[in-house]
Design a protein around this motif. Structure first.
Motif, PDB file in Angstrom:
ATOM      1  N   UNK A  81     -15.869 -41.214  10.011  1.00  0.00           N
ATOM      2  CA  UNK A  81     -15.570 -39.487   9.512  1.00  0.00           C
ATOM      3  C   UNK A  81     -16.922 -38.919   9.234  1.00  0.00           C
ATOM      4  N   UNK A  82     -17.730 -39.640   8.454  1.00  0.00           N
ATOM      5  CA  UNK A  82     -18.955 -38.922   8.086  1.00  0.00           C
ATOM      6  C   UNK A  82     -19.981 -38.449   9.094  1.00  0.00           C
ATOM      7  N   UNK A  83     -19.763 -39.437  10.474  1.00  0.00           N
ATOM      8  CA  UNK A  83     -20.649 -39.304  11.504  1.00  0.00           C
ATOM      9  C   UNK A  83     -20.029 -37.769  12.191  1.00  0.00           C
ATOM     10  N   UNK A  84     -18.773 -37.785  12.396  1.00  0.00           N
ATOM     11  CA  UNK A  84     -18.290 -36.560  12.949  1.00  0.00           C
ATOM     12  C   UNK A  84     -18.462 -35.240  12.120  1.00  0.00           C
ATOM     13  N   UNK A  85     -18.132 -35.562  10.748  1.00  0.00           N
ATOM     14  CA  UNK A  85     -18.357 -34.189   9.931  1.00  0.00           C
ATOM     15  C   UNK A  85     -19.726 -33.763   9.897  1.00  0.00           C
ATOM     16  N   UNK A  86     -20.749 -34.741  10.008  1.00  0.00           N
ATOM     17  CA  UNK A  86     -22.201 -34.332   9.970  1.00  0.00           C
ATOM     18  C   UNK A  86     -22.741 -33.624  11.341  1.00  0.00           C
ATOM     19  N   UNK A  87     -22.313 -34.414  12.592  1.00  0.00           N
ATOM     20  CA  UNK A  87     -22.622 -34.156  13.760  1.00  0.00           C
ATOM     21  C   UNK A  87     -22.311 -32.897  14.261  1.00  0.00           C
ATOM     22  N   UNK A  88     -21.082 -32.110  13.624  1.00  0.00           N
ATOM     23  CA  UNK A  88     -20.730 -30.896  13.893  1.00  0.00           C
ATOM     24  C   UNK A  88     -21.522 -29.717  13.697  1.00  0.00           C
ATOM     25  N   UNK A  89     -22.147 -29.699  12.281  1.00  0.00           N
ATOM     26  CA  UNK A  89     -22.976 -28.661  11.980  1.00  0.00           C
ATOM     27  C   UNK A  89     -24.355 -29.049  12.565  1.00  0.00           C
ATOM     28  N   UNK A  90     -24.747 -30.149  12.799  1.00  0.00           N
ATOM     29  CA  UNK A  90     -25.724 -30.398  13.293  1.00  0.00           C
ATOM     30  C   UNK A  90     -26.039 -29.905  14.838  1.00  0.00           C
ATOM     31  N   UNK A  91     -24.898 -30.007  15.406  1.00  0.00           N
ATOM     32  CA  UNK A  91     -24.951 -29.341  16.960  1.00  0.00           C
ATOM     33  C   UNK A  91     -24.844 -27.953  17.024  1.00  0.00           C
ATOM     34  N   UNK A  92     -24.244 -27.376  15.994  1.00  0.00           N
ATOM     35  CA  UNK A  92     -24.204 -26.028  15.751  1.00  0.00           C
ATOM     36  C   UNK A  92     -25.238 -25.429  15.730  1.00  0.00           C
ATOM     37  N   UNK A  93     -26.028 -26.135  14.918  1.00  0.00           N
ATOM     38  CA  UNK A  93     -27.270 -25.505  14.753  1.00  0.00           C
ATOM     39  C   UNK A  93     -28.411 -25.610  16.163  1.00  0.00           C
ATOM     40  N   UNK A  94     -28.001 -26.583  16.970  1.00  0.00           N
ATOM     41  CA  UNK A  94     -28.598 -26.727  18.089  1.00  0.00           C
ATOM     42  C   UNK A  94     -28.111 -25.622  19.121  1.00  0.00           C
ATOM     43  N   UNK A  95     -26.929 -25.344  18.958  1.00  0.00           N
ATOM     44  CA  UNK A  95     -26.320 -24.074  19.742  1.00  0.00           C
ATOM     45  C   UNK A  95     -26.989 -22.876  19.168  1.00  0.00           C
ATOM     46  N   UNK A  96     -27.297 -22.559  18.089  1.00  0.00           N
ATOM     47  CA  UNK A  96     -27.697 -21.394  17.530  1.00  0.00           C
ATOM     48  C   UNK A  96     -29.272 -21.248  18.155  1.00  0.00           C
ATOM     49  N   UNK A  97     -29.822 -22.648  18.358  1.00  0.00           N
ATOM     50  CA  UNK A  97     -31.303 -22.300  18.865  1.00  0.00           C
ATOM     51  C   UNK A  97     -31.110 -22.015  20.329  1.00  0.00           C
ATOM     52  N   UNK A  98     -30.150 -22.685  20.995  1.00  0.00           N
ATOM     53  CA  UNK A  98     -30.101 -22.428  22.366  1.00  0.00           C
ATOM     54  C   UNK A  98     -29.890 -21.148  22.820  1.00  0.00           C
ATOM     55  N   UNK A  99     -28.940 -20.325  22.014  1.00  0.00           N
ATOM     56  CA  UNK A  99     -28.545 -19.146  22.154  1.00  0.00           C
ATOM     57  C   UNK A  99     -29.744 -17.908  21.818  1.00  0.00           C
TER      58      UNK A  99
END
Length: 208
Positions: A52-70
């Protein structure tokens, strides 16, 4: 005329044979196989706190990568960076969707989009998000362009990817859910390959 006792014995023999055949169809071995299959399915569906912690942490982590990619389009950068940013977005958005679906299946609330912006402390129940950029880092990147932007983006994304690998390795060490662990393995393989690619771009390119 047949002897009545012989007829009764023959009938008893037939009944015993039929009964034995039915018993073979539901042997203890078959029952064990069915139980084992059920246990295997349950193991794939359940999740522990590490999952659960892995999923909850990786979502916002990936969201920041998307922000950078965009941020990349329109920055006067190399075609290689434009392609890489598009690949990051194409890979990580589906992973966010998968992680969100897993959390819902586990009856665990997924984090709201944008709930954990850069620089904000990680909330309870969420594993540390290694490699996250600060608010200042993101602002500095947003204000740059051209070769300076490209170099800054690559350096930041290498650190960001290394953080994702650390988080995925933590899941493999502590998590039990088969789907979450499989996704962690995919993240490690994909992001290590992209780290190598970005380091190569940094070493061979002129980014100011």
């Amino acid at each position: 005329m047949p002897h009545p006792y012989r007829t009764l014995s023959a009938c008893a023999l037939v009944a015993a044979t039929v009964f034995t055949g039915c018993a073979d169809d539901t042997s203890p071995a078959d029952s064990r196989s069915t139980a084992d299959a059920g246990e295997t399915a349950d193991a794939g569906e359940t999740a522990d706190s590490a999952d659960v912690e892995f999923a909850r942490a990786m979502i916002p982590h990936h969201e920041q990568a998307l922000e950078m990619a965009r941020m990349v389009p329109g920055r006067d950068v190399s075609p290689d960076l434009v392609d890489l940013a598009a690949e990051v977005e194409a890979a990580q958005q589906p992973e966010i969707d998968t992680l969100t679906a897993l959390l819902r299946r586990w009856d665990a609330a997924p984090p709201d989009a944008g709930r954990f912006p850069a620089g904000r402390p990680t909330p309870p129940g969420t594993a540390p998000m290694s490699g996250m950029m600060s608010a200042g880092d993101m602002t500095s990147l947003e204000r740059s362009s051209g070769p300076a932007f490209e170099r800054r983006w690559l350096v930041m994304m290498v650190e960001h990817h290394e953080g994702a690998v650390t988080m995925a390795e933590r899941e493999l060490a502590n998590g039990t859910n088969s789907e979450a662990r499989a996704l962690a393995e995919e993240i490690i393989a994909a992001q290590r390959a992209e780290i190598d690619r970005m380091n190569d771009m940094l070493h061979r390119g002129d980014h100011g």
